[in-house]
Design an enzyme around this catalytic site. Structure first.
Site, PDB file in Angstrom:
ATOM      1  N   VAL A 141       8.170  12.625 -20.945  1.00  0.00           N
ATOM      2  CA  VAL A 141       8.030  13.957 -20.350  1.00  0.00           C
ATOM      3  C   VAL A 141       9.400  14.620 -20.320  1.00  0.00           C
ATOM      4  CG1 VAL A 141       7.370  15.244 -18.280  1.00  0.00           C
ATOM      5  CG2 VAL A 141       6.124  13.168 -18.902  1.00  0.00           C
ATOM      6  N   GLY A 196      12.678  24.771 -37.074  1.00  0.00           N
ATOM      7  CA  GLY A 196      12.474  23.361 -36.716  1.00  0.00           C
ATOM      8  C   GLY A 196      11.946  23.164 -35.304  1.00  0.00           C
ATOM      9  N   GLU A 199       5.856  22.194 -35.534  1.00  0.00           N
ATOM     10  CA  GLU A 199       5.326  21.380 -36.626  1.00  0.00           C
ATOM     11  C   GLU A 199       4.564  22.276 -37.605  1.00  0.00           C
ATOM     12  OE1 GLU A 199       5.516  17.979 -36.755  1.00  0.00           O
ATOM     13  OE2 GLU A 199       6.561  17.813 -34.844  1.00  0.00           O
ATOM     14  N   ASP A 210      -0.359  18.726 -26.074  1.00  0.00           N
ATOM     15  CA  ASP A 210       0.941  18.052 -25.900  1.00  0.00           C
ATOM     16  C   ASP A 210       1.400  18.169 -24.443  1.00  0.00           C
ATOM     17  OD1 ASP A 210       3.689  17.109 -27.240  1.00  0.00           O
ATOM     18  OD2 ASP A 210       4.133  18.739 -25.844  1.00  0.00           O
ATOM     19  N   LYS A 214       1.715  15.296 -21.125  1.00  0.00           N
ATOM     20  CA  LYS A 214       2.895  15.152 -20.257  1.00  0.00           C
ATOM     21  C   LYS A 214       2.519  15.404 -18.798  1.00  0.00           C
ATOM     22  CE  LYS A 214       5.848  16.749 -24.015  1.00  0.00           C
ATOM     23  NZ  LYS A 214       6.461  17.937 -24.616  1.00  0.00           N
TER      24      LYS A 214
END
Ligand SMILES: NC(=O)c1ccc[n+]([C@@H]2O[C@H](COP(=O)([O-])OP(=O)(O)OC[C@H]3O[C@@H](n4cnc5c(N)ncnc54)[C@H](OP(=O)(O)O)[C@@H]3O)[C@@H](O)[C@H]2O)c1
Length: 434
Positions: A141, A196, A199, A210, A214
């Protein structure tokens, strides 16, 4: 879930002993961990013994000493004399099998894998305890921000009842760029990918899974709650447009993807969704790929953790900090951060908050009164109506803010509003976090 464990000889090193570390996964974080371990080799007792990755030949790096063994065979790692396996492959499989097998074969495990811990943390921690090994996951996390150890150790004296934060740097970067440049979601996503920060497939980030993983880990460590990711409501940031930021600014707010979990009157509330946050809130100051977690305790009030939520080096620091932490835990089976008594809850997304409703309509008389009629039917009070000038009458955006009420009631009202032919788009709802 019950856990059966083979009888193993725990391979915990003594204080003065060298601790052998095998790295599994040599990507962004794995290679940064290797560099960090090697750079500080004379300052700690860790010896990097193995690096495991699929098709490992192409991964070999000339800065790694010849004493390190490269392999693409996990069985070689499990049969080795490594004391600790560092899992940095990511995803549920094969990571789950490998972590299980590592613990069963008497090795401790450090992982940065939030999906693994969110889905299987409880079971794997039980297994680690039964195997008299350790499972550490501080990097899961907020990357380099030591929030899990902060909640578990630093705030152990308080009774926490709320955590909320910005847990996904990709979303935060995209939202910041929409706000700063007036870019569309697609343009901001493309820029994030080129820089960057996103994804090629951004689904897990922009649609919430995602951050949700977390949040589930945070809820376990901070709120002692044992919940599963699929119980938590997730809403995407894809529908946000520049005009939402303009109206948010008019309201003294900005928009961020907010993950929040709260214990109230024995009920557990959680959600991951875009929300309006006041400009004066610490959450509004989080820009680019940064992360922030705010916890609230009954006795100590609010505490804020912030910093680099991702990136090879910050995450490698968290992984190596976990390695050092493992050395400090001497008593068999003691875990950090573990919550063996974490309580299962039903999860509700039905927070009671003020709301922001953005409509895009084909302009005609009577629109406000039609919408107000439905809101009144569900006993929802309007706080204000905002309409910025200069928009096309065929796709006119305006905003209604609502006084605090249950999200479910607003959703029911919105479902009924969808019948109106004057809507050019589905209405967008966001909570306003005061
Ligand atoms: N990157 C971050 O900023 C960050 C922050 C916090 C936590 N994390 C977590 O850290 C972990 C690693 O992330 P990362 O960014 O380093 O990912 P990554 O760059 O994609 O690295 C993963 C590595 O594992 C290898 N791998 C994948 N599947 C494999 C398999 N089945 N067998 C053997 N090797 C396999 C990959 O090999 P290939 O080269 O063949 O793909 C790659 O070298 C993930 O759990 C992630 O969620 C990352």
């Amino acid at each position: 879930m019950g856990t059966s464990v083979r009888s193993v000889q725990p391979s915990r090193p003594g204080p003065a002993q060298t601790c052998k570390v095998a790295l599994v996964g040599f990507g962004t974080v794995g290679s940064a961990v290797a560099r960090l371990l090697l750079a500080r080799a004379h300052e700690h007792p860790f010896q990097l013994t193995h690096i495991c990755n699929r098709n490992v030949q192409r991964k070999k790096a000339d800065w790694v000493p010849g004493t390190v063994r490269w392999t693409d065979d996990i069985d070689e790692i499990l049969a080795s004399d490594a004391n600790i396996v560092v899992e940095l492959v990511g995803g549920l499989q094969p990571a789950y099998d490998w972590v299980r097998r590592a613990l069963e074969s008497g090795k401790s495990v450090v992982t940065a894998n939030k999906q693994l811990i969110a889905h299987h943390g409880s079971e794997l921690l039980d297994l680690a305890r039964a195997s008299q090994q350790h499972l550490a996951f501080g990097a899961c996390v907020a990357g380099g921000v030591p929030v899990l150890s902060g909640l578990y150790d630093g705030l152990a004296g308080d009774r926490l009842f709320k955590v909320r934060g910005i847990l996904n740097g990709t979303c935060n970067y995209i939202l910041t760029r929409i706000e700063q440049l007036g870019a569309s979601f697609d343009e901001a996503l493309k820029e994030a990918q080129q820089a960057g920060f996103a994804e090629a497939d951004p689904t897990d980030d922009v649609d919430g899974p995602d951050a949700r993983a977390k949040l589930v880990v945070l809820a376990r460590v901070g709120l002692n709650a044992d919940v599963k990711p699929q119980q938590v409501l997730c809403r995407s940031i894809r529908d946000l447009v520049t005009v939402d930021f303009e109206y948010a600014h008019d309201l003294g707010c900005t928009v961020r993807q907010i993950s929040r979990a709260e214990l109230r009157d024995g009920q557990f509330f959680a959600a991951v969704e875009p929300a309006l946050v006041p400009q004066g809130s610490p959450l509004a100051s989080v820009s680019g790929g940064q992360n922030m977690v705010m916890s609230t305790g009954e006795f100590g009030g609010e505490t804020v953790f912030s910093g680099h939520g991702a990136g090879g080096n910050p995450t490698a620091v968290a992984v190596v900090s976990d390695l050092l932490q493992l050395l400090r835990y001497r008593s068999p089976g003691a875990q950090a951060p573990d919550r063996p008594d974490a309580r299962p809850y039903e999860v509700s997304g039905d927070f009671e908050t003020p709301h922001y409703l953005r409509f895009v309509v084909k302009d005609s008389p009577g629109i406000i009164s039609s919408l107000a009629g439905i809101l009144s039917k569900y006993q929802i009070n309007i706080d204000a109506v905002f309409q910025r000038p200069g928009h096309d009458k065929a796709a006119l955006p305006f905003v209604i803010t609502l006084e605090a009420c249950k999200t479910s009631r607003v959703e029911t009202a919105i479902a009924e509003m969808r019948q109106f032919a004057f809507l050019a788009q589905a209405p967008l709802r966001m909570p306003i976090l005061r």
